[in-house]
Design a protein around this motif. Structure first.
Motif, mmCIF file in Angstrom:
data_model
loop_
_atom_site.group_PDB
_atom_site.id
_atom_site.type_symbol
_atom_site.label_atom_id
_atom_site.label_comp_id
_atom_site.label_asym_id
_atom_site.label_seq_id
_atom_site.Cartn_x
_atom_site.Cartn_y
_atom_site.Cartn_z
ATOM 1 N N TYR A 894 75.218 57.121 51.117
ATOM 2 C CA TYR A 894 74.488 57.474 50.169
ATOM 3 C C TYR A 894 73.308 57.863 50.794
ATOM 4 N N ASP A 1116 73.341 61.562 43.850
ATOM 5 C CA ASP A 1116 72.492 61.194 42.554
ATOM 6 C C ASP A 1116 73.120 59.765 42.443
ATOM 7 N N GLN A 1118 72.071 57.048 40.464
ATOM 8 C CA GLN A 1118 72.146 56.587 39.293
ATOM 9 C C GLN A 1118 73.261 57.021 38.253
ATOM 10 N N THR A 1119 73.595 58.294 38.836
ATOM 11 C CA THR A 1119 74.609 59.054 37.838
ATOM 12 C C THR A 1119 76.001 58.401 38.441
ATOM 13 N N LYS A 1120 76.216 58.126 39.641
ATOM 14 C CA LYS A 1120 77.350 57.486 40.138
ATOM 15 C C LYS A 1120 77.372 56.048 39.591
#
Length: 1135
Positions: A894, A1116, A1118-1120
């Motif tokens: 990440y 992203d 948080q989206t994951k």
């Protein structure tokens, strides 16, 4: 789904249904608002109506009706969620029923035949799964709704369901509450607003019944920091009990497995039913009330009257029958109960066939007469069969003969008491085992001593002897209010051991396990474990001031009892405070009796007290805090934070006040504990705080409050104790303050019973269950915070992301435990391990979670690459990945720089991650690493090491039986401290097989990216460049090599180009091994090995901006994480 035929008077009531097919006898209809032309206002109204009303239409938009031409009555016989499902039913009717109906003459015969056929189909379907449900028809409909709405895995077992209102904010939503083995679910659909709630039981912090101004009575559920309220339940108490049972079941199975393994009745989560949970709850209450062994289950309950000879009247109550015990408890407030072991019953008689009465004859010339028993005949036969007694003959002569035999048998046992011992299963004790209580050895009573204390002791003994003559003595003694009064006044020294055995139920354990303790002592003799080391360390700290434990006799007996128990129960092994409790038991009970008393305390009376996390003690501290709020409001007003009392009272609960009171006073507390259980300790704790109320309110800090309580305990005495000063324990505090008044323990206990005796044991048990959820979740939250604190030092993820990741990781661990008791994942969760090791994932679990969180597509080789990642991050090669290892890998993918990400991918293609040619990878993966089924997924890496017999990989031995290698732990710790940052120059070179697979991995990562073509060309260019560099280097090293040596490089370059084209045109291109093409291109490539260093690969890729920008593109996170939360359970359901 076939339905039990129900009559429908109006075929198109309110025009809610549209006919799609019909014939002479059947009609297929579609719910208006579904399918073609659905939606709009009609769809909203119909959907709302379907959810609120209890009918099959609310789940099934299609149905089939049966009718006859000359009747206006229709019968619903089938429903379907999809058109395909209902058409299958329609076709079956056409092929199997229509031809037969032409034979019948009357409409009634046709309808009767169709109904019988449908009922037969339903019965055939429900032979296995629904046979235990009270109403299989309605349950089938509810199960269909449950599966459709929540999309849980098919293994999830629905237990029961209720109609209720769910309060979302200040607006109630009418819908349906579904309770399954692992989840609490709610569904509502009102005017287009769909409310769907799924909470797993292991995530619940609070579960309680509440009431306020708006909600007269509701059920409050706290989970994930959110409050949920359910009201308008028709059977609220029943619903709450089932919810409480399911939450407790989940907590025990997933968190507190030491207690759960003792409950075989709930061993299979796929077979849990509402009826089974209710029966289990009743058996738990039955065992707790009568102090019976955990193997006993409540089989029958009969209401009856029992003749009480000492009161000369019949008391109303209930007969409770288990496998080995006949028990009676009054219901008229007399607090009378009696326990009769089946082994003590010699005969069962029916005095008069018309009186509905029976008499149970017990050894010792005693008989109990039960009257007004509704099913007395069956009860008598059941007791006889369990006792091995033949049925009573009808002839009076035979009856008289049997009575005579019983009387002669009783007389024989009275004359030969040693035969009674043999009958109940006692065996001669080993010579190594002490057969006398230590108090009788070190402080024998002087019969001729006539001082006031001894006279009072004799009066106590006389009172108990009178009690025994009236109420019986031994296992079948009547327990009454008078028994408790005698306990409160104090038990005489000579009777203490006998009464402890009786009140605790340990007398039954010892009688049914003859020779068990002696065998344990022999087996555990000489063993060396962590538990035995701890026992040896604490032996001389156990009542060191008492003469019994200043000699080898007492120390040896204490060692044998503690070691035998650690051998019996290795899950507990040995915990501190067990030595103090056992030493007191040995003072008044024989050695074997002390062992069984310890079993009763640790496994029944104080559950979960003596384990690694002392959960039971923490739960009872929470119960104590609740009682303080209810009974001592003045103290609460002054000290808003009651956690102080929790810390102070921990030793009270763990040692039953033995560690804070003088021994001669503490034994009186133990007397009450064995009679009333934990309720006696709670009452005494409240009395202590109440006695010191004024001093505690006036104190300024916690230290002053501790001093006040310590001085109080030092002032507690036992004025009636006949023990000499050498045996009595000296006060711990200083005695210079003579102004501190002495407090008699008997007066303190009496005051505790007078003021707080109204606390009911049932209320304590309910409070225990309610607080246990909160205590367990608090401990779990503490574990999470500790893990996150450790991981945050090495990972760049922020705390909120780590929190979400931990929840996903932990839930993935539990997903393999929900639907089986054989999952080794349950065995890997060990609270005694370090925080990071408590939850771990095997490969199958890891692969599923990693596929949800990985930043790149990984195309068709996702499982293969997951395997390589798993091998790479599994540092200790035990086939399990902990949270820290998982987070560090994700952190690199990440947030890592281009160099770190590339190094990670590079290491994926080196051992131990990549172990061979990709041509044989699939076979290798299946045979050597990944098991075929998920249940055995934890037994991976079978070729790497040998597994234990039970298949469990243990990082640390069990407390009771294994020896800890401290040097190995210290060495591992030192290596972790000295571990330095890995230098890119330390990485080994990548050979040709590994490099070809590395190139394919890059192609797979880029698949589906908008810049896919550009990235593919960049990889092909880098590959060609590296091969040419290798070719030049080889020429410089070998100037005499023939010019044909250029062929392999050009062939390999061509192979990579072809691989690029294949990958860009077909998704299966990654499955075609490049090495195969290389073999066809030229044999020299196989004979001439070439390799690359990481610096070469890095330098080449840095020249390609497209690749650099791809890897440096921000993720992203948080989206994951949000997507993974939604998909985690669905992914399991779709498998």
């Amino acid at each position: 789904m076939w339905l039990k035929p129900e009559e429908i008077l109006l075929k198109n009531a309110f025009k809610l249904w549209v006919t799609e097919k019909d014939n002479e006898y059947f009609v297929l209809q579609r719910r208006r608002g579904y399918g073609e032309g659905g939606g709009g206002l009609t769809g909203l109204l119909v959907g709302t109506l379907d959810t609120v009303l209890d009918s099959t239409s609310k789940v099934a938009p299609y149905r089939i009706l049966h009718h006859t031409p000359d009747s206006q009555v229709y019968w619903s016989i089938a429903c379907g969620v999809t058109k395909e499902e209902i058409v299958q039913h329609w076709d079956w009717l056409q092929q199997n029923i229509m031809r037969t109906l032409s034979v019948f003459d009357s409409s009634e015969d046709i309808t009767s035949f169709v109904q019988g056929k449908i009922r037969g189909l339903i019965a055939e379907e429900g032979k296995t799964s629904l046979v235990l449900e009270d109403d299989p028809e309605k349950f089938r409909e509810a199960l269909l709704r449950f599966e459709k709405w929540f999309e849980l895995p098919p293994e999830e077992k629905l237990v029961t369901y209720y109609s209720c209102s769910y309060w979302k904010g200040k607006v109630p939503c009418q819908g349906w509450l579904y309770l399954s083995t692992n989840f609490l679910c709610f569904y509502s659909y009102l005017l287009g607003a769909e409310v769907k709630l799924v909470i797993s039981w292991d995530e619940i912090w609070r579960l309680e019944k509440t009431s306020n101004v708006i909600l007269t009575e509701s059920i409050h559920v706290l989970a994930h920091g959110e409050d949920h309220y359910f009201s308008m339940l028709l059977h609220l108490n029943e619903t709450f009990v089932i919810m409480e049972q399911l939450a407790d079941y989940s907590i025990k199975r997933l968190f507190d497995k030491e207690a759960f393994q003792r409950q075989p009745a709930l061993s299979d989560p796929l077979q849990i039913t509402k009826r089974g949970l209710e029966a289990h709850a009743k058996s738990e209450q039955f065992r707790a009330f009568f102090r019976l062994p955990r193997e006993e289950n409540l089989l029958e309950v009969h209401e009856s009257f029992l003749w009480v000879p000492f009161s000369h009247f019949n008391t109303l109550g209930k007969i409770c029958l288990s496998e080995n015990y006949l028990c009676f408890a009054s219901q008229d407030g007399s607090q009378c109960h009696v326990i009769i072991p089946m082994r003590e019953i010699v005969n069962v008689e029916k005095p008069d066939s018309g009186s509905r009465a029976l008499t149970v004859c017990v050894r010792g010339k005693r008989a109990l007469r039960f009257s007004e028993v509704r099913d007395y005949q069956r009860l008598a036969n059941t007791i006889r069969s369990r006792c091995g007694i033949s049925a009573s003959p009808q002839h009076s002569a035979s009856s008289e003969a049997i009575r005579g035999e019983c009387q002669s048998l009783i007389n024989h046992f009275e004359d030969n008491p040693e035969d009674v011992t043999l009958m109940v299963g006692q065996k001669d004790c080993s010579k190594a085992v002490s057969t006398e209580a230590l108090m009788t050895v070190f402080h024998p009573q002087d019969v001729e001593n006539l001082d006031p204390k001894m006279l009072k002791e004799k009066m106590k003994e006389q009172s108990w002897n009178i009690h025994f003559s009236e109420y019986g003595r031994g296992t079948s003694m009547f327990f009454t209010r008078k028994t408790r009064d005698l306990i409160v006044r104090g038990v005489p020294e000579a009777l203490r051991g006998e009464l402890w055995m009786l009140f605790s139920g340990a007398v039954n354990d010892m009688a049914t396990h003859p020779g068990y303790y002696t065998e344990l002592v022999e087996q555990s003799l000489g063993t060396s474990t962590l538990a035995t080391d701890e026992i040896e360390r604490d032996l001389h700290r156990s009542l060191p001031e008492h003469p019994a434990f200043q000699s080898d006799t007492g120390i040896s007996a204490l060692r044998r009892v503690l070691t035998a128990y650690a051998y019996r129960n290795p899950k507990i092994g040995y915990c501190q405070a067990m030595n103090i409790l056992t030493s007191v038991l040995l003072l008044y009970a024989k050695e074997e009796e002390a062992f069984w008393l310890l079993v009763a305390v640790c496994e029944r009376m104080l559950p979960d007290y003596f384990n690694r996390r002392i959960i039971g003690a923490l739960v009872d501290q929470a119960v104590f805090e609740d009682l303080i709020r209810e009974n001592l409001p003045q103290l609460v007003d002054h000290m808003t934070d009651l956690s102080f009392f929790s810390s102070v009272s921990l030793s009270w609960f763990l040692t039953l006040f033995i560690s804070v009171l003088p021994i001669e006073s503490a034994v009186n507390v133990v007397d009450c504990f064995f009679y009333d259980g934990i309720k006696a300790i709670l009452q005494l704790g409240l009395a202590v705080l109440d006695y010191n109320m004024e001093a505690l309110i006036s104190c300024h800090d916690d230290a002053e409050a501790v001093t006040i309580l310590s001085k109080f305990f030092d002032s507690v005495t036992n004025r009636d104790s006949p023990l000499p000063p050498t045996v009595q324990q000296a006060p711990v505090g200083n005695n210079d303050k003579a102004s501190h008044l002495k407090v008699d323990i008997s007066e303190l206990i009496r005051e505790a019973y007078e003021k707080y005796g109204n606390i009911r044991s049932e209320e304590v048990e309910r409070s225990r269950k309610r607080n246990k959820l909160y205590v367990i979740q608090t401990l779990e939250d503490t574990t999470k915070q500790n893990v996150i604190r450790v991981v945050s030092q090495e990972a760049r993820l922020n705390p909120s992301h780590l929190d979400d990741l931990y929840n996903l990781f932990k839930r993935q661990h539990f997903l393999s435990c929900y639907w089986t008791m054989q999952s080794p994942a349950l065995l890997h969760h060990d609270p005694s391990l370090a925080y990071l090791e408590q939850y771990q994932l095997a490969f199958q679990q890891f692969s599923t979670l990693f596929s949800l969180l990985e930043p790149w597509a990984f195309c068709t080789t996702k499982c293969t690459l997951s395997l390589w990642v798993f091998r790479l991050i599994d540092e200790n090669q035990d086939g399990l990945v902990n949270f820290k290892e998982f987070c560090c890998a994700l952190d690199t993918l990440y947030s890592g720089s281009f160099t770190h990400k590339l190094k990670f991918l590079f290491k994926l293609h080196l051992p131990p991650a990549f172990t061979g040619s990709p041509l044989h990878l699939k076979d290798q993966r299946i045979q050597n690493f990944i098991p075929v089924t998920e249940d055995s997924s934890h037994l991976s890496r079978l070729t790497a090491f040998d597994l234990p017999e039970d298949g469990v990989i243990r990082k640390s031995p069990e407390r009771g039986r294994g020896k800890v290698d401290l040097q190995a732990y210290l060495k591992q710790w030192q290596n972790e401290i000295l571990k330095k940052e890995e230098n890119i120059k330390d990485l080994p070179r990548i050979n040709q097989t590994q490099f070809i697979q590395f190139s394919k991995t890059l192609y797979n990562i880029f698949h589906g990216d908008p810049e896919e073509e550009c990235l593919y060309r960049a990889v092909a260019h880098v590959t060609s460049l590296l091969l040419r560099m290798e070719e030049v280097g080889r020429r410089l090293q070998e100037p005499s090599s023939p010019p044909e040596s250029s062929k392999p490089a050009s062939s390999a370059a061509a192979d990579e180009s072809s691989n690029e084209e294949a990958s860009s045109t077909t998704p299966e291109g990654s499955d075609t091994p490049s090495s195969h093409n290389s073999q066809d291109a030229g044999p020299d490539l196989l004979h001439t090995e070439w390799s690359f260093s990481f610096e070469q690969v890095l330098a080449s890729l840095l020249n390609e901006p497209a690749i650099v920008s791809f890897f440096e593109r921000p993720v992203d996170i948080q989206t994951k994480l949000e997507q993974a939360k939604v998909a985690q359970l669905k992914l399991k359901a779709n498998k």
